[in-house]
Write a protein that holds these residues in place. Structure first.
Motif, PDB file in Angstrom:
ATOM      1  N   VAL A 589       0.837  -1.202   0.000  1.00 59.80           N
ATOM      2  CA  VAL A 589       0.000   0.000   0.000  1.00 59.80           C
ATOM      3  C   VAL A 589       0.871   1.251   0.000  1.00 59.80           C
ATOM      4  N   ALA A 590       1.937   1.234   0.797  1.00 62.06           N
ATOM      5  CA  ALA A 590       2.829   2.401   0.862  1.00 62.06           C
ATOM      6  C   ALA A 590       3.473   2.649  -0.493  1.00 62.06           C
ATOM      7  N   ALA A 591       3.836   1.589  -1.186  1.00 60.85           N
ATOM      8  CA  ALA A 591       4.442   1.753  -2.507  1.00 60.85           C
ATOM      9  C   ALA A 591       3.466   2.448  -3.441  1.00 60.85           C
ATOM     10  N   ALA A 592       2.185   2.064  -3.377  1.00 56.49           N
ATOM     11  CA  ALA A 592       1.193   2.712  -4.222  1.00 56.49           C
ATOM     12  C   ALA A 592       1.020   4.182  -3.831  1.00 56.49           C
ATOM     13  N   MET A 593       1.048   4.451  -2.545  1.00 53.28           N
ATOM     14  CA  MET A 593       0.878   5.828  -2.074  1.00 53.28           C
ATOM     15  C   MET A 593       2.065   6.700  -2.490  1.00 53.28           C
ATOM     16  N   LEU A 594       3.273   6.129  -2.437  1.00 49.32           N
ATOM     17  CA  LEU A 594       4.497   6.901  -2.700  1.00 49.32           C
ATOM     18  C   LEU A 594       4.930   6.799  -4.163  1.00 49.32           C
ATOM     19  N   SER A 615      12.750  11.496   3.424  1.00 44.80           N
ATOM     20  CA  SER A 615      11.648  12.460   3.514  1.00 44.80           C
ATOM     21  C   SER A 615      10.390  11.950   2.803  1.00 44.80           C
ATOM     22  N   ARG A 616      10.562  11.029   1.848  1.00 44.47           N
ATOM     23  CA  ARG A 616       9.408  10.449   1.145  1.00 44.47           C
ATOM     24  C   ARG A 616       8.995   9.164   1.867  1.00 44.47           C
ATOM     25  N   GLY A 617       8.022   9.288   2.740  1.00 42.62           N
ATOM     26  CA  GLY A 617       7.598   8.128   3.523  1.00 42.62           C
ATOM     27  C   GLY A 617       6.158   8.245   3.953  1.00 42.62           C
ATOM     28  N   ALA A 618       5.690   7.198   4.611  1.00 41.91           N
ATOM     29  CA  ALA A 618       4.323   7.165   5.123  1.00 41.91           C
ATOM     30  C   ALA A 618       4.314   6.360   6.412  1.00 41.91           C
ATOM     31  N   THR A 619       3.642   6.901   7.421  1.00 45.89           N
ATOM     32  CA  THR A 619       3.521   6.194   8.683  1.00 45.89           C
ATOM     33  C   THR A 619       2.500   5.076   8.556  1.00 45.89           C
ATOM     34  N   ILE A 620       2.523   4.158   9.522  1.00 48.81           N
ATOM     35  CA  ILE A 620       1.585   3.046   9.481  1.00 48.81           C
ATOM     36  C   ILE A 620       0.154   3.561   9.565  1.00 48.81           C
ATOM     37  N   GLN A 621      -0.041   4.665  10.302  1.00 44.37           N
ATOM     38  CA  GLN A 621      -1.381   5.247  10.382  1.00 44.37           C
ATOM     39  C   GLN A 621      -1.813   5.813   9.031  1.00 44.37           C
ATOM     40  N   GLU A 622      -0.914   6.481   8.347  1.00 46.71           N
ATOM     41  CA  GLU A 622      -1.242   7.009   7.025  1.00 46.71           C
ATOM     42  C   GLU A 622      -1.498   5.879   6.030  1.00 46.71           C
ATOM     43  N   ILE A 623      -0.717   4.830   6.165  1.00 41.11           N
ATOM     44  CA  ILE A 623      -0.896   3.679   5.270  1.00 41.11           C
ATOM     45  C   ILE A 623      -2.252   3.018   5.527  1.00 41.11           C
ATOM     46  N   ALA A 624      -2.652   2.922   6.795  1.00 37.86           N
ATOM     47  CA  ALA A 624      -3.950   2.321   7.129  1.00 37.86           C
ATOM     48  C   ALA A 624      -5.086   3.108   6.497  1.00 37.86           C
ATOM     49  N   MET A 625      -5.011   4.443   6.586  1.00 39.75           N
ATOM     50  CA  MET A 625      -6.059   5.262   5.977  1.00 39.75           C
ATOM     51  C   MET A 625      -6.052   5.076   4.454  1.00 39.75           C
ATOM     52  N   HIS A 628      -7.686   1.849   3.316  1.00 37.15           N
ATOM     53  CA  HIS A 628      -9.142   1.854   3.382  1.00 37.15           C
ATOM     54  C   HIS A 628      -9.750   2.966   2.532  1.00 37.15           C
ATOM     55  N   GLY A 629      -8.890   3.760   1.900  1.00 37.74           N
ATOM     56  CA  GLY A 629      -9.368   4.908   1.149  1.00 37.74           C
ATOM     57  C   GLY A 629      -9.396   4.674  -0.346  1.00 37.74           C
ATOM     58  N   THR A 630      -8.947   5.685  -1.076  1.00 43.31           N
ATOM     59  CA  THR A 630      -9.082   5.646  -2.540  1.00 43.31           C
ATOM     60  C   THR A 630      -7.767   5.419  -3.256  1.00 43.31           C
ATOM     61  N   VAL A 631      -6.734   5.059  -2.506  1.00 45.84           N
ATOM     62  CA  VAL A 631      -5.449   4.791  -3.143  1.00 45.84           C
ATOM     63  C   VAL A 631      -5.617   3.639  -4.128  1.00 45.84           C
ATOM     64  N   GLU A 632      -5.098   3.809  -5.318  1.00 45.52           N
ATOM     65  CA  GLU A 632      -5.202   2.774  -6.338  1.00 45.52           C
ATOM     66  C   GLU A 632      -4.177   1.677  -6.040  1.00 45.52           C
ATOM     67  N   LEU A 633      -4.683   0.501  -5.704  1.00 48.80           N
ATOM     68  CA  LEU A 633      -3.822  -0.607  -5.315  1.00 48.80           C
ATOM     69  C   LEU A 633      -3.527  -1.505  -6.505  1.00 48.80           C
ATOM     70  N   PRO A 634      -2.401  -2.210  -6.483  1.00 44.96           N
ATOM     71  CA  PRO A 634      -2.067  -3.133  -7.570  1.00 44.96           C
ATOM     72  C   PRO A 634      -3.162  -4.189  -7.737  1.00 44.96           C
ATOM     73  N   GLU A 635      -3.274  -4.712  -8.933  1.00 45.33           N
ATOM     74  CA  GLU A 635      -4.291  -5.717  -9.224  1.00 45.33           C
ATOM     75  C   GLU A 635      -4.091  -6.929  -8.321  1.00 45.33           C
ATOM     76  N   GLY A 636      -5.189  -7.415  -7.740  1.00 45.10           N
ATOM     77  CA  GLY A 636      -5.141  -8.582  -6.862  1.00 45.10           C
ATOM     78  C   GLY A 636      -4.942  -8.249  -5.403  1.00 45.10           C
ATOM     79  N   GLU A 638      -6.307  -6.639  -2.111  1.00 45.99           N
ATOM     80  CA  GLU A 638      -7.562  -6.173  -1.533  1.00 45.99           C
ATOM     81  C   GLU A 638      -7.315  -4.990  -0.602  1.00 45.99           C
ATOM     82  N   PRO A 639      -8.292  -4.109  -0.457  1.00 51.23           N
ATOM     83  CA  PRO A 639      -8.160  -2.984   0.474  1.00 51.23           C
ATOM     84  C   PRO A 639      -8.050  -3.479   1.912  1.00 51.23           C
ATOM     85  N   GLY A 640      -7.526  -2.611   2.775  1.00 57.92           N
ATOM     86  CA  GLY A 640      -7.411  -2.940   4.192  1.00 57.92           C
ATOM     87  C   GLY A 640      -6.069  -3.554   4.541  1.00 57.92           C
TER      88      GLY A 640
END
Length: 807
Positions: A589-594, A615-625, A628-636, A638-640
């Protein structure tokens, strides 16, 4: 004693370290929720009629007067249950146990009838109205006579049963032992008894059964250490679909093995709820708990050690007679009816070992429970550590020196002992040296020598007259133990066919808060804190943000529960594994976000960042959101961030420790005072040192109690002589010293976080240390051994050369 001060909040690490228990605020404010706190609309109360005799045929049971009581709703007998096929139930050892006696009673306190009334007092009153006609039978309470041809047969309901034999179990190599003993310079032998004791938890056993006739669903609140195992067994016994049974174990006031098994009261309350259509509560009183629930120990042991004249231990062998009472209610793994007695080889490098254990029935309540020990390890360690002291006395060697000479060395690990089990890791000599240094061993021996000279100059007669100033006998006891905990693995271990693995389910909410479901059940060990710390260590989530759910079969994954110190070795491992699964999902998920490749991300506690660009990072809390949000995840993907796992341990874990006890014995009265006690433990990776210290302090206190005062005994008619805390003594702060603790750390190489477990180590190692100290104190009187508990009467009798205290 180690400090219990906490570092300032801002200095505390997220993860392992000293922190206050999360569960304590509700307890210290009186907001704990125990089974007896459960109140349901229309709830009725149950009480059990128990046999006053230890062995008798039941000629008749007349319940008419009890049924006529205006507040009584039902009276259930064994014949009623027999008509429904519920008269007998399986025990955790694959034996069967009577729910309510039908043909005869087999121990004093056995369940005979169950009364259901409007309130607890009316139910108890109605018990007096039941008329039972008994035909007394000969009583067997001496396990040594259980296999005699003329001994009364306890389990004569079993077709073809002609004796009281339960099992024979062997481990090791008898032929190799014979060869070693034949060429040894010195062979010593000693008979000893590890007497019957009782876990005596603060909260007695009980349940509330609520059967919903409309949904056909049973909810059972229980004082259970193994809710999922209980649910499966209830399904097998009652014939209810397992998915329609919910077992809830709320806060438990101590377990210590006493609450592993299923007691007849649980089944009777369930049947009563089905019959009446109302919830039914059953709670024991203290006497019922002490007289009729599972006991522990009661092992008659003969040990032999072979050695060279310079003190090299060559081999050890033992023959054990195990008194399991009228029903074999032990919770040992199926393949090991004597539990992990294979650890009787101790912590020493020897050439050969062999043991044989025989289990027998007697007219006592069912025994064999794993009471604050890992499946008979306590008895095994006691045997070998007493035998090492007997050998030291025979050789005229210092017992600490003898142990140091024979301890396994660090380079020998992993070490396969002579019964085929592989010890995972350890540095035994360092632990023993630390304990000896902490207690000031050499100085204590000098002090002892001076006191013995003074005692000899005064003469034993003057000392025995009252032991005035300076007249006490001083003893120093050393014990070294290796424990074996963390049952499974499944390939070796099951209980009634259920493999001993544990599950964990971890749910990360969008805000980064977490909920962990575990299959082990806490009874005071601090699971809500330590398991939250494991998640915090793996994910960087503050422990305060992790809710730990346990004790509810509808909300937690399947597992075999808490006993044998298996919480951290098995469920703790499952927690670490499931947290790592979540972390790997978080990486994607973090890879998709970053907008980076997952392979290009690095982890630091609590966040992922791009390699070379922190400096380019994401906390576990940000990754959790994001998950569960609208970040486009790789095929296959699942959210969460949820994950689950089942952990099957590859091996047991093997914590160890070195204990030194110093006692003073009044030669005029036989009173023993524990002056000092140093305990050095190694439980591998330490999660929360404060909780570890609490576990050790409790276990040491327990061990002193077993060594000096605790005993469940019986008269020749089978009457239990330990039915109250006036008779069954438990230690208080007055009987124990201020504990001095130290530790070494050798992580388990196969455990995900290197933890080995600590819950029962102190109970394993402390009894032999205390007994060795008392026997050492009595050396001027030529005492080589005396059986626990070393009460003043027993100590005084040993000094007079008597095997038992005077009547």
């Amino acid at each position: 004693m180690a400090s219990t001060e906490l570092p300032p909040q801002e200095e505390r690490p997220i993860g392992f370290g000293r922190m206050l228990r999360k569960e304590d605020p509700r307890f210290i404010r009186g907001r704990g929720r125990y089974v007896d706190d459960i109140q349901l609309p229309g709830m009725l109360h149950g009480a059990i009629l128990r046999s006053p005799l230890a062995h008798a045929r039941i000629a008749s049971i007349d319940t008419a007067a009890a049924m006529a009581h205006p507040k009584v709703h039902a009276v259930i007998t064994g014949k009623d249950l027999e008509a429904q096929g519920l008269a007998w139930m399986p025990t955790l050892s694959a034996d069967v146990c009577a729910v309510l006696a039908t043909d005869k009673v087999r121990f004093q306190g056995q369940e005979v009838a169950f009364v259901v009334a409007d309130d607890r007092y009316s139910a108890r009153d109605a018990l007096e109205l039941i008329d039972v006609e008994y035909e007394p039978l000969p009583v067997l309470v001496d396990a040594k006579k259980a296999l005699d041809p003329d001994a009364p047969i306890i389990r004569d309901e079993i077709e073809g049963r002609t004796d009281n034999h339960i099992f024979d179990w062997e481990s090791g190599d008898a032929a190799a032992c014979d060869e070693v003993f034949a060429r040894a310079d010195v062979v010593v032998a000693q008979d000893m008894l590890y007497p019957r004791v009782h876990p005596a938890p603060m909260e007695t056993c009980g349940c509330v059964a609520d059967y919903d006739r409309v949904e056909g669903r049973l909810t059972l609140w229980e004082t259970s250490q193994a809710p999922h195992a209980h649910r499966t067994l209830f399904a097998l016994v009652a014939g209810l679909p397992e998915e329609r049974i919910r077992v809830v174990s709320p806060d438990i006031g101590g377990g210590f093995g006493n609450k592993v098994g299923i007691y007849p009261g649980y089944v009777c309350a369930t049947v009563a709820s089905i019959v009446t259509g109302k919830p039914v509560k059953w709670m024991e009183d203290r006497t019922e708990n002490l007289v009729s629930t599972s006991f522990a120990r009661d092992y008659h042991m003969r040990g032999e050690i072979a050695a060279t004249k310079d003190g090299k231990i060559l081999g050890i062998r033992t023959r054990v007679l195990a008194d399991h009472g009228a029903f074999n209610t032990t919770a040992q793994p199926t393949k090991y009816p004597a539990g992990f007695f294979h650890i009787f080889t101790g912590s020493y490098d020897i050439e050969a070992a062999h043991c044989k254990v025989t289990g027998v029935y007697t007219n006592k309540a069912g025994g064999g429970v794993a009471y604050a020990c890992s499946f008979r390890v306590t008895e095994a360690v006691y045997l070998v550590e007493r035998m090492v002291d007997v050998l030291a006395a025979e050789l005229g060697m210092d017992p600490a020196e003898l142990r140091m000479k024979n301890l396994l060395k660090p380079e020998q690990f992993p070490y396969e002992n002579k019964t085929g089990w592989v010890y995972d890791s350890g540095d035994y000599p360092t632990a023993l040296r630390m304990a000896l240094d902490m207690v000031g061993y050499d100085e204590l021996r000098r002090e002892q020598a001076e006191k013995r000279r003074a005692h000899a100059e005064r003469g034993s007669g003057d000392g025995a007259a009252g032991g005035g100033a300076g007249g006490e006998l001083m003893g120093i006891g050393v014990a070294f133990f290796t424990e074996t905990v963390g049952a499974g693995p499944r390939k070796h271990m099951d209980i009634v066919g259920l493999g001993m693995s544990d599950g964990a389910e971890l749910r990360i909410h969008p805000t980064g808060k977490a909920q962990l479901g575990i299959s082990c059940q806490t009874q005071g060990q601090g699971h809500e804190t330590t398991f939250a710390q494991i998640v915090a260590e793996e994910l960087g989530i503050p422990p305060e943000d992790v809710e730990v759910v346990h004790g509810d079969t509808d909300r937690t994954p399947f597992g075999l529960g808490t006993y044998g110190s298996r919480s951290t070795p098995v469920s703790g491992a499952a927690t670490a594994v499931v947290a790592r699964k979540v972390r790997e999902r978080a990486r994607i998920v973090a890879a998709a976000m970053l907008e980076a490749s997952a392979d290009d991300l690095e982890w630091e506690k609590g966040r992922f960042f791009v390699k070379g660009d922190p400096s380019r990072g994401a906390t576990i809390q940000e990754i959790a959101m994001g998950a569960h949000g609208t970040v486009e995840l790789p095929e296959g993907i699942e959210p969460g961030l949820d994950a689950e796992t089942v952990y099957d341990p590859p091996n047991l874990t093997f914590p160890f420790g070195a204990y030194v006890c110093v006692v003073d014995v009044d030669p005029g009265t036989g009173v023993v005072k524990v002056r000092r006690f140093v305990a050095v433990d190694d439980c591998g990776t330490r999660i929360n040192p404060m909780i570890i210290e609490g576990q050790i302090h409790g276990g040491l206190t327990d061990g002193v109690g077993m060594a000096l005062m605790q005993l469940i005994s019986f008269d020749e008619e089978g009457n239990c002589l330990g039915g109250s805390f006036m008779d069954y003594l438990v230690p208080t702060a007055l009987e124990v010293p201020e504990w001095e603790t130290g530790h070494t750390v050798t992580p388990s190489p196969h455990h995900p976080i290197g933890a080995k477990g600590i819950g029962e180590s102190a109970t394993v190692g402390s009894p032999p240390a205390v007994v060795n100290a008392v026997i050492d104190a009595l050396e001027p009187y030529g005492v080589r051994h005396a059986d626990m508990p070393l009460t003043p009467a027993r100590v005084w009798a040993a000094m007079q050369g008597r095997a038992e205290p005077p009547a």
